[in-house]
Scaffold this motif. Structure first.
Motif, PDB file in Angstrom:
ATOM      1  N   PHE A  84       0.896  -1.162   0.000  1.00 58.18           N
ATOM      2  CA  PHE A  84       0.000   0.000   0.000  1.00 58.18           C
ATOM      3  C   PHE A  84       0.926   1.201   0.000  1.00 58.18           C
ATOM      4  CE2 PHE A  84      -2.390  -3.273   2.485  1.00 58.18           C
ATOM      5  CZ  PHE A  84      -3.292  -3.569   1.483  1.00 58.18           C
ATOM      6  N   LEU A 105      -9.101   1.997   7.794  1.00 59.14           N
ATOM      7  CA  LEU A 105      -7.839   1.400   7.357  1.00 59.14           C
ATOM      8  C   LEU A 105      -8.090   0.540   6.113  1.00 59.14           C
ATOM      9  CD1 LEU A 105      -4.958   1.532   8.464  1.00 59.14           C
ATOM     10  CD2 LEU A 105      -5.398  -0.620   9.672  1.00 59.14           C
ATOM     11  N   ALA A 106      -9.199  -0.191   6.140  1.00 62.80           N
ATOM     12  CA  ALA A 106      -9.559  -1.027   4.997  1.00 62.80           C
ATOM     13  C   ALA A 106      -9.799  -0.157   3.759  1.00 62.80           C
ATOM     14  CB  ALA A 106     -10.798  -1.856   5.315  1.00 62.80           C
ATOM     15  N   THR A 144      -8.654   2.861   3.081  1.00 59.92           N
ATOM     16  CA  THR A 144      -7.409   3.446   2.605  1.00 59.92           C
ATOM     17  C   THR A 144      -6.577   2.397   1.877  1.00 59.92           C
ATOM     18  OG1 THR A 144      -7.536   4.647   4.689  1.00 59.92           O
ATOM     19  CG2 THR A 144      -5.622   5.061   3.328  1.00 59.92           C
ATOM     20  N   ALA A 145      -6.617   1.172   2.379  1.00 59.35           N
ATOM     21  CA  ALA A 145      -5.870   0.085   1.735  1.00 59.35           C
ATOM     22  C   ALA A 145      -6.445  -0.210   0.351  1.00 59.35           C
ATOM     23  CB  ALA A 145      -5.905  -1.165   2.611  1.00 59.35           C
ATOM     24  N   MET A 188       0.714   4.329   2.321  1.00 65.08           N
ATOM     25  CA  MET A 188       0.671   4.106   3.763  1.00 65.08           C
ATOM     26  C   MET A 188       2.084   3.806   4.265  1.00 65.08           C
ATOM     27  SD  MET A 188      -2.622   1.594   3.682  1.00 65.08           S
ATOM     28  CE  MET A 188      -3.474   1.834   5.187  1.00 65.08           C
TER      29      MET A 188
END
Ligand SMILES: Nc1ncnc2c1ncn2[C@@H]1O[C@H](COP(=O)(O)OP(=O)(O)OP(=O)(O)O)[C@@H](O)[C@H]1O
Ligand SMILES: [Mg+2]
Lengths: 242, 338
Positions: free
Chosen positions: A91, B195-196, B198-199, A94
């Protein structure tokens, strides 16, 4: 010992290219299996079939006693199958730590401190802790591969699928990687490892299978397999390529 | 010597921003006591646009669902407010909440339909759905058909005693909607689901392999944003007191301007829609007298920003100063003690 994974007559083709041809084998819980085969043999495709990224044309895949053939990749991941991608898939926007947190929260289903603690532990083990706050998109290829292993471990898998993670390592790095995988194995995780770096593979696995054109052409005790003539031929071919 | 590791989810800038933000909110809550009637109306409108922009940003900027049809839910929410108060005699506040619930419900079959489409086809699909909504409501003669209807005065009166009390209530509802939406988006993005999301935005293949149900996650975001958009729609038409299909389902008012706000401010950031809303209303209030030229200036600003700072104003600032007022990420901090 119980069976963790079973492939029954799994087949898959992309047009004229057959990537899995009536493929069958099993894996005991806690076992480490090595996979050899020339480029384009269908090794990565086999992982795609096990993880649900690809759907087979025919055959059945059983994991921990359940038929998972029809399940999607996400369900299979949550049920305990984790993989590292041969071509790293970070990712990119991130941080390294956040990449690990995705696995810990979404796949392992952990929350809060528990998830954070696991990620720190694994990052320490995979030697990425110093890079924890770096954006994954800026990592070198070596560290991207480490991140693949990190995420897979943060998913707390019962079955770990490793796709060529030892290529391009120095001698010392390779020794460290072997030690890491041995300790993962010793903790009871079942492993299937695709690797062209044969000496690394031989140091860990208890059994080998050899795949060519999507077919299993040999299976058995590593030393015996490596000495068999058909494997010698393919293996020497790979050595010549490298 | 041991290394102590701490995970931090905030920053000094964020703490300062939180204190300042709280102060501004207190001042804004008191606005009916210090602001004039026209200013109050304008601020109410600003808050409702901020709510719409934050929701569209969540949808497009985080879930990758580039909809140009969210006016379907603005209009639907507005019409539900009118229908539920006029036909069912529900108090307006109850009708507003129910409009949100119904908006979320109706978005489920819509999602099941348009989620089969990808990319540009998805965008077109959302717009077609919004047109279907408009045509359907134009058929309802009890709500004035194509020419629309007004909210009956007894319903308006039932909300609060006197005009200024009603206007204050309407203002507080708009402010509340903006605060709730921005806070909800922030908390959602900080959560496990965030978080999911964004992933998924970064890498769908890896996301699925790490246990994230992509379809379900996007579906969840679509339904939640649609429900909240319907609530904002109900509040918009509570301010206007009049509704018609063309006003309710206007692609210009409820989508084009909203996209402008989000893109100018910075898509895919929580701060972006806030900055964008301020920029949009500054432009509108200074240029409104210019008529069509105003729209051309808006277009020009959009083009210049997209060329010079494709991440929008906030994207530019964040990049330059590594600043986040709504911290979403994690920082691993190591302090060495002997
Ligand atoms: N999605 C796909 N569509 C079409 N062909 C594909 C697809 N995925 C793989 N292939 C083809 O299938 C064959 C097997 O690919 P695969 O990646 O499984 O090989 P591999 O054994 O992992 O090879 P390597 O050692 O190079 O990693 C290749 O010829 C590849 O081009
Ligand atoms: Mg491969």
């Amino acid at each position: 010992m119980t069976q963790i994974l079973q492939l029954d007559a799994v087949s898959k083709a992309f047009g004229a290219v057959t990537v899995a041809d009536d493929l069958s084998y099993g894996l005991e819980e806690g076992e480490a299996l090595g996979v050899l085969g020339p480029n384009g043999a269908g090794k990565t495709s086999m992982f795609n079939l096990i993880t649900g990224t690809l759907k087979p044309d025919a055959g059945r895949i059983t994991f921990a006693g359940d038929d998972i053939t029809a399940l999607g990749a996400a369900r299979r991941s949550r049920s305990g199958i984790a993989r590292s991608f041969q071509v790293p898939q970070p990712f990119t926007h991130m941080t390294v730590f956040e990449n690990a947190m995705v696995a810990a929260t979404q796949s392992a289903g952990l929350a809060g401190r528990e998830a954070e603690r696991l990620c720190i532990e694994v990052l320490d083990q995979t030697e990425l802790l110093d890079k924890a706050n770096d954006r994954a998109g800026g990592l070198t290829l070596l560290n991207r591969k480490r991140l693949e292993l990190t995420r897979a471990l943060c998913a707390k898998p019962r079955l770990l699928l490793l796709d060529e993670i030892a290529g391009g390592l120095t001698e010392a790095e390779c020794t460290a990687l072997i030690a890491t995988i041995k300790s993962i194995h010793a903790s009871g995780v079942s492993i299937i490892w695709i690797e062209h770096v044969v000496h690394a593979l031989m140091a860990v696995v208890e059994r080998l299978i050899v795949i060519d054109f999507g077919r299993k052409i040999a299976e058995g005790e590593p030393k015996a397999i490596m000495d068999s003539p058909e494997v010698q031929e393919i293996y020497l071919g790979i050595e010549a390529d490298a | 010597m041991s290394t102590d590791i701490r995970i931090s989810r905030t920053s000094n800038a964020a703490k300062v921003a939180a204190v300042l933000g709280a102060l501004i909110v207190v001042i804004l809550i008191a606005a009916p006591y210090w602001a004039g009637r026209a200013d109050l109306r304008l601020m109410g409108e600003i808050f409702l646009y901020l709510a719409l922009a934050s929701l569209w940003n969540l949808l497009a900027g985080y879930a990758g669902l580039v909809s140009v049809g969210q006016q379907a839910y603005v209009g639907f929410g507005g019409y539900m407010l009118f229908a539920l108060t006029i036909f069912s005699g529900l108090p307006p506040l109850v009708a507003i909440a129910l409009a949100g619930l119904l908006g979320a419900l109706i978005s489920i079959p819509v999602a099941a339909l348009i989620f089969r489409l990808r990319g540009a086809y998805f965008a077109i699909g959302t717009w077609v759905m919004a047109e279907v909504f408009r045509l359907v409501f134009a058929q309802v003669s009890a709500l004035g058909g194509g020419s629309g209807t007004s909210l009956p005065t007894d319903i308006v009166r039932s909300m609060a005693d006197g005009r200024s009390a009603r206007e204050a209530l309407s203002y507080w509802l708009a402010l509340g909607a903006a605060l709730i939406v921005v806070t909800a988006v922030y908390l959602l993005l900080r959560s496990r689901k965030g978080l999911a999301l964004t992933a998924i935005r970064d890498n769908e293949l890896a996301s699925a392999s790490l246990g994230i149900d992509i379809w379900r996650t996007k579906f969840f975001v679509y339904v939640v944003t649609s429900g909240l958009t319907a609530i904002v729609g109900a509040l918009i038409f509570l301010q206007k007191l009049r509704i018609s299909p063309d006003a309710a389902f206007s692609v210009n008012d409820w989508t084009a301007f909203v996209i402008f706000i989000v893109v100018i401010g910075g898509i895919g950031t929580i701060e972006g829609p806030i900055i964008g809303t301020i920029v949009f209303f500054l432009l509108r209030e200074t240029l409104a007298d210019l008529g069509t030229i105003y729209l051309m200036v808006l277009g020009l600003v959009a083009i210049v920003v997209m060329l010079k700072a494709p991440q929008g104003v906030w994207g530019f600032i964040r990049h330059r100063f590594d600043l986040q007022l709504f911290p979403l990420g994690y920082r691993v901090e190591r302090s060495k003690d002997s």
